[in-house]
Design an enzyme around this catalytic site. Structure first.
Site, PDB file in Angstrom:
ATOM      1  N   SER A 104       0.471  -6.549  47.846  1.00 51.35           N
ATOM      2  CA  SER A 104       1.755  -7.097  47.432  1.00 51.35           C
ATOM      3  C   SER A 104       2.913  -6.603  48.303  1.00 51.35           C
ATOM      4  O   SER A 104       2.928  -6.834  49.506  1.00 51.35           O
ATOM      5  CB  SER A 104       1.990  -6.774  45.953  1.00 51.35           C
ATOM      6  OG  SER A 104       3.095  -7.450  45.439  1.00 51.35           O
ATOM      7  N   ASP A 162       7.817 -11.520  49.122  1.00 48.99           N
ATOM      8  CA  ASP A 162       7.155 -10.259  49.443  1.00 48.99           C
ATOM      9  C   ASP A 162       5.848 -10.535  50.181  1.00 48.99           C
ATOM     10  O   ASP A 162       5.563 -11.686  50.543  1.00 48.99           O
ATOM     11  CB  ASP A 162       6.940  -9.418  48.181  1.00 48.99           C
ATOM     12  CG  ASP A 162       5.941 -10.035  47.218  1.00 48.99           C
ATOM     13  OD1 ASP A 162       5.730 -11.256  47.280  1.00 48.99           O
ATOM     14  OD2 ASP A 162       5.362  -9.300  46.398  1.00 48.99           O
ATOM     15  N   ASP A 175       2.686 -10.835  49.523  1.00 48.55           N
ATOM     16  CA  ASP A 175       1.738 -11.857  49.088  1.00 48.55           C
ATOM     17  C   ASP A 175       2.432 -13.053  48.447  1.00 48.55           C
ATOM     18  O   ASP A 175       1.782 -13.935  47.900  1.00 48.55           O
ATOM     19  CB  ASP A 175       0.692 -11.263  48.141  1.00 48.55           C
ATOM     20  CG  ASP A 175       1.251 -10.860  46.785  1.00 48.55           C
ATOM     21  OD1 ASP A 175       2.470 -10.574  46.702  1.00 48.55           O
ATOM     22  OD2 ASP A 175       0.479 -10.801  45.820  1.00 48.55           O
ATOM     23  N   ASP A 184       4.272 -13.695  45.836  1.00 49.40           N
ATOM     24  CA  ASP A 184       4.373 -14.029  44.420  1.00 49.40           C
ATOM     25  C   ASP A 184       5.710 -13.579  43.837  1.00 49.40           C
ATOM     26  O   ASP A 184       5.954 -13.695  42.644  1.00 49.40           O
ATOM     27  CB  ASP A 184       3.213 -13.430  43.619  1.00 49.40           C
ATOM     28  CG  ASP A 184       3.194 -11.903  43.616  1.00 49.40           C
ATOM     29  OD1 ASP A 184       4.011 -11.289  44.328  1.00 49.40           O
ATOM     30  OD2 ASP A 184       2.344 -11.331  42.906  1.00 49.40           O
TER      31      ASP A 184
END
Length: 445
Positions: free
Chosen positions: A102, A241, A243, A245
């Site tokens: 993440s 960010d 990833d 999400d």
């Protein structure tokens, strides 16, 4: 039972230290494969990743694990977490895997698992897979070993899907947007989707090299985006960010807009159209009291959960809500995605900007936030929140804030830290309350 591998958002840690190793990844592939191989059909798993150097290692190990227990593997290459959730469902896969840590820097990595419905696995399913990690895997017979292949149209599928989240009547023509992809998983898809909808796109964080993900760019480091928006005279800035999400927005003046204001905007527009479900929004205990009051003014509720987008999602599904998220930028729009999707949320914000004809600084200031202060207190050992003096100080603070503020105190799930957050109409009172509790925690350790 304490977990050795799974945390609040899959498995995460420093690469080649602790649990994030190639050996662990292969074992996870075997355990998750054994868990999901049910029935006589040919089983398949979709595997995506962000742009970390260790993604190659983790991907190869997972492929070895899954194929060894008889699952076929479809690899997408770098794609956002919500794209893997989407493709898992659309390709009728039995399981989806996202390799990502993440918003963490490149030295960390992680493994997130999605079920065939595209939703993150339940705590119970993760616990069963974790139990299988300590058992000898059931390997496939030689003729039953799985195959692995890469697909080339994954990016196109995802871009097409997220563009459907805004009306075909909406065009971003004339809009200048700075898009910061954190040198992460969305470095190709997010700018492409926004450009295809008509906007002029200026990019940041779209040159991943394996070690620069989230490094001075993205939703957790927005200074570069703020400067770029002002320098380019852009209408708005979008920060994702690693990833993708998570979404943070910067208005045309370079001011940061957090998830609370984004949720307020999206929810109010959907409420006006009669499209908001559940009678309100789901957020965590960290969302600002101003958001709760704003929604209350429209006779909508703010349902609060523990910190973590998985808890937000669980409450959304239980209560029939279709909008939820976190102040940190996780935006879950269940009409369009089964997990947080920063790109979908960004498109909804841009559509509102176009429809309103007003500047971002106006439409993204839906309410005045209540003064809020968060401080972290590190402790050496023990359980400071069980100390009688600490409990007494907390009780006094709750009484002092009752009716005009809130207090949230929670231990970190990853380090020996107590997080102390207070908010209220009086900023000086908030600071005093937080400092008193922090002092009490320090004295108890």
């Amino acid at each position: 039972m304490a977990r050795k591998f799974f945390g609040t958002d899959g498995i995460r840690g420093r690469t080649n230290a602790g649990v994030i190793t190639a050996e662990t990844a292969m074992r996870v592939g075997q355990a998750a494969g054994n868990y999901f191989v049910r029935g006589g059909h040919r089983h398949r798993v979709v595997i995506g990743k962000d742009t970390r150097l260790s993604g190659y290692m983790m991907e190869s190990a997972l492929v070895a694990g899954f194929t060894s227990v008889g699952m076929d593997v479809i690899m997408t290459g770098p794609l956002p977490t919500p794209a893997i959730a989407l493709l898992t469902r659309e390709m009728r896969a039995d399981l989806g895997v996202m390799i990502s840590a993440s918003h963490n820097l490149y030295a960390d990595n992680g493994i997130k698992l999605f079920g065939p419905d595209g939703f993150k696995l339940s705590d119970e399913a993760e616990a069963e897979i974790e139990a299988l990690l300590d058992q000898k895997p059931q390997l496939a017979m030689p003729e039953g070993i799985g195959r692995a292949r890469r697909i080339e149209d994954a990016r196109g599928r995802y871009i097409h899907a997220i563009k459907q989240s805004v009306s075909s009547e909406v065009s971003f023509d004339g809009l200048k947007v700075v898009v910061d992809c954190a040198n992460g998983a969305a470095y190709q898809v997010a700018p492409s989707a926004i450009w295809e909808l008509g906007a002029e796109v200026i990019t940041l964080g779209v040159e991943p090299n394996g070690t620069n993900i989230n490094d001075g760019v993205g939703s957790t480091a927005i200074e570069a985006l703020q400067a770029k928006v002002v320098a380019e005279g852009a209408d708005i800035g979008i920060a994702l960010d690693g990833d993708a999400d998570r979404l943070i927005v910067v208005d045309e003046k370079g001011k940061k807009v957090d998830g609370d204001q984004i949720m307020a905007l999206i929810a109010s527009r959907m409420h006006e159209k009669g499209a908001l479900k559940g009678g309100g929004v789901v957020a965590t205990v960290m969302s600002n009291l101003g958001l709760e009051r704003y929604l209350g003014g429209m006779e909508l509720t703010l349902e609060r959960t523990k910190v973590g987008d998985r808890y937000v999602l669980e409450r959304m599904k239980e209560g029939g809500f279709n909008v939820g998220g976190e102040q940190s930028g996780h935006m879950i729009l269940l009409d369009h995605a089964t997990t947080g999707d920063g790109s979908v949320a960004a498109l909804r914000v841009l559509a509102s900007l176009v429809r309103s004809g007003r500047p971002a600084s106006e439409i993204l200031h839906q309410f005045d936030p209540v003064p809020q202060l968060l401080k972290n207190v590190r402790y050496e050992g023990g359980a400071p929140l069980d100390d009688a003096t600490v409990r007494a100080v907390i009780a006094d603070a709750e009484g002092e804030l009752e009716g005009n503020g809130r207090l949230v105190i929670r231990p970190s799930g990853t380090e020996p830290v107590i997080r102390v957050m207070a908010e209220g109409d009086d900023a000086e009172q908030v600071e005093q309350v937080v400092d008193r509790i922090c002092d009490a925690v320090r004295s108890a350790t």
